[in-house]
Design a protein around this motif. Structure first.
Motif: not given
Lengths: 274, 643
Positions: A183-185, A267, B323, B342-343, B381-382
């Motif tokens: 996942r993104v986060f 995400d 991501g 974004q990460s 993370e942004v």
């Protein structure tokens, strides 16, 4: 309540009828003679133990590698027919092997395949009980086997046979791909492993959760409280309880209340809201 | 010409075939339910009423030339086929599918006029897989396997994500919700294994294509929230392994695993009639995810002298993940915004394992193991764009995990086996949020330590041939210490015990064969568990505390030379409900599950046998006012015919 419970069962006509009927049947036939003996699961009718040395004649690799498995810790040398033989490592799970040896081996011939959960439950008593709880993986129903998640012949018991990954959660990811995908986060709890929140064998709570209330989340997400703020629960910059009649924690659990629903990662939201 | 040759070869093979051994077990069963049939369906995976058909079927045939054919079916949804020719190869295929029903009862809040809601219909998931594997097992040549597997889940399931219900100004989230799931994975596998000069080489390659499309809908009064997610990835895995046993004393292995994954998808969140700050509409138009991982491990096991085995291993891992999402955000309370999220994650870890096993003490095995992991995770993370809650966060995490265990297994007398194990684990996480523009969220946790002590003791006695008993005790105690950053005017920085988990698990089992025709097996298990999170005396949070009792019993009786009877009973009971309805939503559970199953089987001839089973099942859940209660009876009959 427990007295009421007893009364409830012992006055139930179905229970009374079944027990009485079986007692009468047992009494009526107890005097008859038979030429068979009862076979206690997961034993094999008519078979005797032969010891690991006999297994090694054909299954050399498995026996040699047994010493590096976690199950080798329970291996003890045993006395069979007055002779001490190598421990019952193989036969402890696969059942006595004499008929298998006499038949010249062969898949499925007079030996337990290792997929019978009863073999595992002989030793893992607590797991047998957990699989009887309301929420459990369908092992007792025969829809999956202990070996789907555990490799009894491997050096890491928490690893399915033939798996490529050497990580415990890869076992869960075999089937639960949606929950395990990147996942993104990410939710950092995933780093600690699925068992932080789930008991894979069985639980009284839905979805195999170890707890289903706020304790599940707050045990990690508790923030140090300011003096004289008893009754208020802060998480990050947000007060979650104690600030209003319908404060967030009053409404339900962090995930079940529809707020932080992306418990396996999100995400689009770093607070795992979606 | 080739076809003719193949047909002739097949005919020749069949002419040498032995007669097949076939068993067919047609059966019929009938279930009645009174009470909550949704809950019954979820527990039993079936509806009430009649069901019937071929319950089981097997076909085994020796085709000659060391070739065997096996087929096994269980119901219509579990099929396995195996064609094996010794020292040539095999073909295996399988299909299985089962249905998992969901109970659609949501939460329960007694003070409301309608304390609980249930959705109509019978949501269920069909979960299945199809496998095909071909193997070449020619002597002196590499073992080659080719496999294909398709896994799928389709249907609908209920969620533990509930919508709000408000009555007299009090809101509780209890309204049930469901999720539509359409998920499949196609997996292709190639394996090659070969032995050269006592060195076993093994390479396993796997390609996985995974696709999912889900939609979850949460209903609340006056609005609904629909979250739709689509996602697919292509993943490649390759594991190479070498291992060898140099002699009786030394074994070594090395392995390397490479993984790469590339995924993309989309997402939308739609809130009908948005009314609060949380009610937002999202569209994630671009979603890209990627992961690349290298894992290298090496292991050595050696026995310096007979009875002592030492082993050690090291595993190094490097994983990079990133991501990216481009999300269009429309809130109900502010103008439309566009965000980029974004990460990137950079993870490096090293795990060392040391262990020993000693068996020289008569009838005793001693063992000890230590596993240490050092891990560094750099997470960036942004969120940028036009939204008000943009942030930049850079968190470097250092993780040190220590896991020690030691135990013994001894049988000083033939009638007694005694084993014990102790485990101590300390998982330390230190978070360094070098940049955190959100100041306190999400990077508000600065450290977290998990300390676990586990003790297990087990005593097994077999005083005579007709009786054995086991007594097992486990203690699990985990403390979680958490440090959090200070948030100006809201919370000071510091550390404290944030959670405590304690469990005592007692299990007793016994097997008795008082006469050669009867066996009795029983198991009693009692779990006493407590989880207490730091709640700062908030009444909405209560400790999760309760008992779970489980009693299982089985009896088998040989009635005569052809007839057996069995009786199984099961009972479980839990009581961890705590009524804090005035301040929160009670989520503890008081329930009882009981089952009683009687079975009779008879062998009429060498080729015909039959069995009859009757089951009585009851479920009571007092913590939700009995809404989930049901009583059911199930009768089944089956006859096995061997040809």
């Amino acid at each position: 309540m427990r007295c009421a419970l007893k009364k409830q069962y012992f006055t139930n006509p179905v229970v009374i009828g079944t027990i009485s009927g079986l007692a009468l049947i047992a009494l009526a036939i107890s005097c008859a003679t038979v030429n068979r003996v009862v076979v206690v699961p997961p034993m094999i009718a008519g078979a005797k133990y032969v010891g690991m040395d006999s297994c090694a004649l054909c299954h050399e690799k498995e026996v040699k590698n047994f010493t590096r498995t976690q199950h080798s810790r329970i291996e003890l040398r045993e006395v069979v027919d007055k002779e001490e033989v190598a421990g019952l490592g193989c036969e402890a799970c696969h059942g006595p092997g004499s008929l298998h040896v006499e038949a010249g081996g062969g898949k499925g011939k007079f030996i337990l395949s290792g997929k019978e959960a009863d073999s595992c439950f002989q030793c893992h008593l607590d797991k047998r009980a957990e699989f009887s709880l309301a929420s459990h993986h369908p092992v007792r129903e025969g829809k999956m086997h202990c070996t789907a998640c555990h490799n009894p012949h491997g050096d890491d018991i928490n690893q399915p046979a033939g798996a490529l990954h050497h990580r415990a959660d890869a076992v869960c990811a075999q089937c639960h791909k949606e929950q395990a995908r990147p996942r993104v986060f990410e939710h950092e709890a995933m780093r600690e492993g699925c068992t932080t929140c789930h008991n894979p064998h069985g639980s009284i709570n839905a979805n195999l959760l170890v707890q289903r209330d706020n304790n599940l989340c707050l045990k990690c997400h508790a923030q140090v409280a300011a003096p004289n703020t008893a009754g208020t629960v802060m998480i990050g910059k947000v007060p979650h309880a104690g600030f209003a009649g319908n404060s967030l924690l009053q409404q339900g659990t962090c995930f079940s209340a529809g707020c932080h629903t992306a418990v396996h990662g999100s995400d689009v939201n770093s607070h795992l809201r979606y | 010409m080739k076809r003719v040759a193949l047909i002739l070869l097949f005919a020749a093979t069949l002419s040498r075939a032995a007669a097949p051994e076939i068993t067919v077990t047609p059966g019929v069963n009938f279930a009645t339910v009174s009470g909550n049939d949704d809950k019954f369906r979820a527990d039993f995976g079936r509806d009430d009423g009649w069901m019937g058909g071929i319950g089981e079927a097997t076909w085994h045939q020796d085709l000659g030339n060391e070739t065997t054919f096996d087929f096994a079916a269980r119901g219509a949804f579990q099929l396995q086929l195996d064609l094996t020719k010794k020292e040539v190869g095999y073909l295996r295929a399988g299909f299985s599918q089962f249905r998992k029903y969901s109970d659609t009862t949501g939460g329960f809040y007694q003070p409301f006029t309608t304390p609980s809601f249930q959705l109509a219909g019978d949501p269920h998931l069909d979960i299945g897989n199809i496998t095909v594997e071909v193997g070449l097992t020619l002597p002196k040549l590499p073992l080659i396997t080719l496999g294909y597997e398709r896994q799928y889940r389709t249907g609908q399931k209920s969620l533990l994500e509930w919508g709000g219900v408000t009555e007299a100004g009090v809101t509780r989230k209890i309204y049930p919700s469901v999720k539509n799931v359409d998920e499949q994975a196609d997996i292709f596998k190639i394996g090659v294994a070969y032995e050269i000069k006592n060195i076993q080489l093994d390479n396993q390659f796997r390609y996985e294509r995974y696709e999912t499309d889900t939609k979850r809908v949460t209903l609340e009064e006056g609005k609904s929230v629909t979250v739709r997610e689509t996602y697919q990835h292509d993943a490649f895995f390759n594991a190479f392994r070498l291992d060898s046993r140099l002699n009786e004393q030394v074994y070594w292995s090395v392995g390397y695993l490479y993984t790469t994954l590339s995924g993309d998808g989309g997402m939308s969140v739609n809130t009908a009639l948005p009314v609060t700050a949380f009610d937002r509409n999202w569209v994630a138009r671009v979603l890209d995810l990627g992961t690349e991982s290298h894992v290298l491990n090496a292991n050595l096991m050696f026995g310096p002298f007979k009875g002592l085995t030492l082993y050690t291993g090291v595993q190094a891992e490097q994983t990079d993940a990133d991501g990216l999402t481009d999300a269009l955000l429309t809130t109900g309370l502010s103008p439309t915004t566009t965000n980029q999220l974004q990460s990137t994650t950079d993870k490096t870890s090293l795990t060392e394992t040391f262990g020993a096993r000693y068996t020289k003490i008569p009838h005793t095995t001693l063992y000890a193991e230590a596993r240490l992991t050092q891990q560094q995770i750099d997470l960036d993370e942004v969120q940028t764009g036009t939204a008000a809650d943009n942030f930049v966060s850079q968190t470097d995490t250092e993780i040190f995990r220590q896991d020690y265990r030691a135990g013994f297994n001894t049988a000083p007398w033939r009638i007694v086996t005694f084993s014990g194990r102790y485990r101590y684990a300390l998982y330390q996480n230190d978070y360094d949020a070098s940049i955190d523009t959100a100041a306190g969220y999400p990077a508000y946790i600065t450290m977290q330590d998990f300390t676990t002590d586990e003790v297990m003791l087990k005593l097994t006695v077999r005083p005579c041939t007709y009786f054995s008993a086991s007594l097992q005790y486990q203690l699990v105690a985990t403390d979680i210490q958490t440090g959090t950053a200070g948030v100006p005017a809201l919370a000071p920085k510091g550390t404290r015990i944030s959670g405590e988990y304690n469990a005592n698990i007692y299990s007793v089992s016994a097997t008795l064969t008082p006469i050669s025709r009867l066996y009795l097996m029983g198991l009693v298990s009692y779990q006493d568990t407590c989880t207490k999170a730091f709640d700062n005396q908030a009444a909405a949070v209560t400790a999760y505390n309760g008992d779970v009792y489980t009693v299982l019993g089985t009896a088998g009786f040989v009635i005569d030379d052809k007839t057996d009877a069995t009786l199984e009973c099961s009972y479980s009971f839990s009581d961890n409900f705590k009524n804090n309805a005035a301040a929160g939503l009670p989520l503890g559970l008081d329930n009882q599950r009981t089952s009683l199953i009687a079975g009779l089987s008879r062998k009429f001839t060498d080729k015909v046998s039959a069995r009859l089973r009757y089951g009585w099942y009851q479920y009571n859940e007092t913590s939700n006012g009995g809404l989930n209660d049901y009583t059911s009876q199930l009768v089944s009959a089956a006859c096995t015919v061997r040809f």
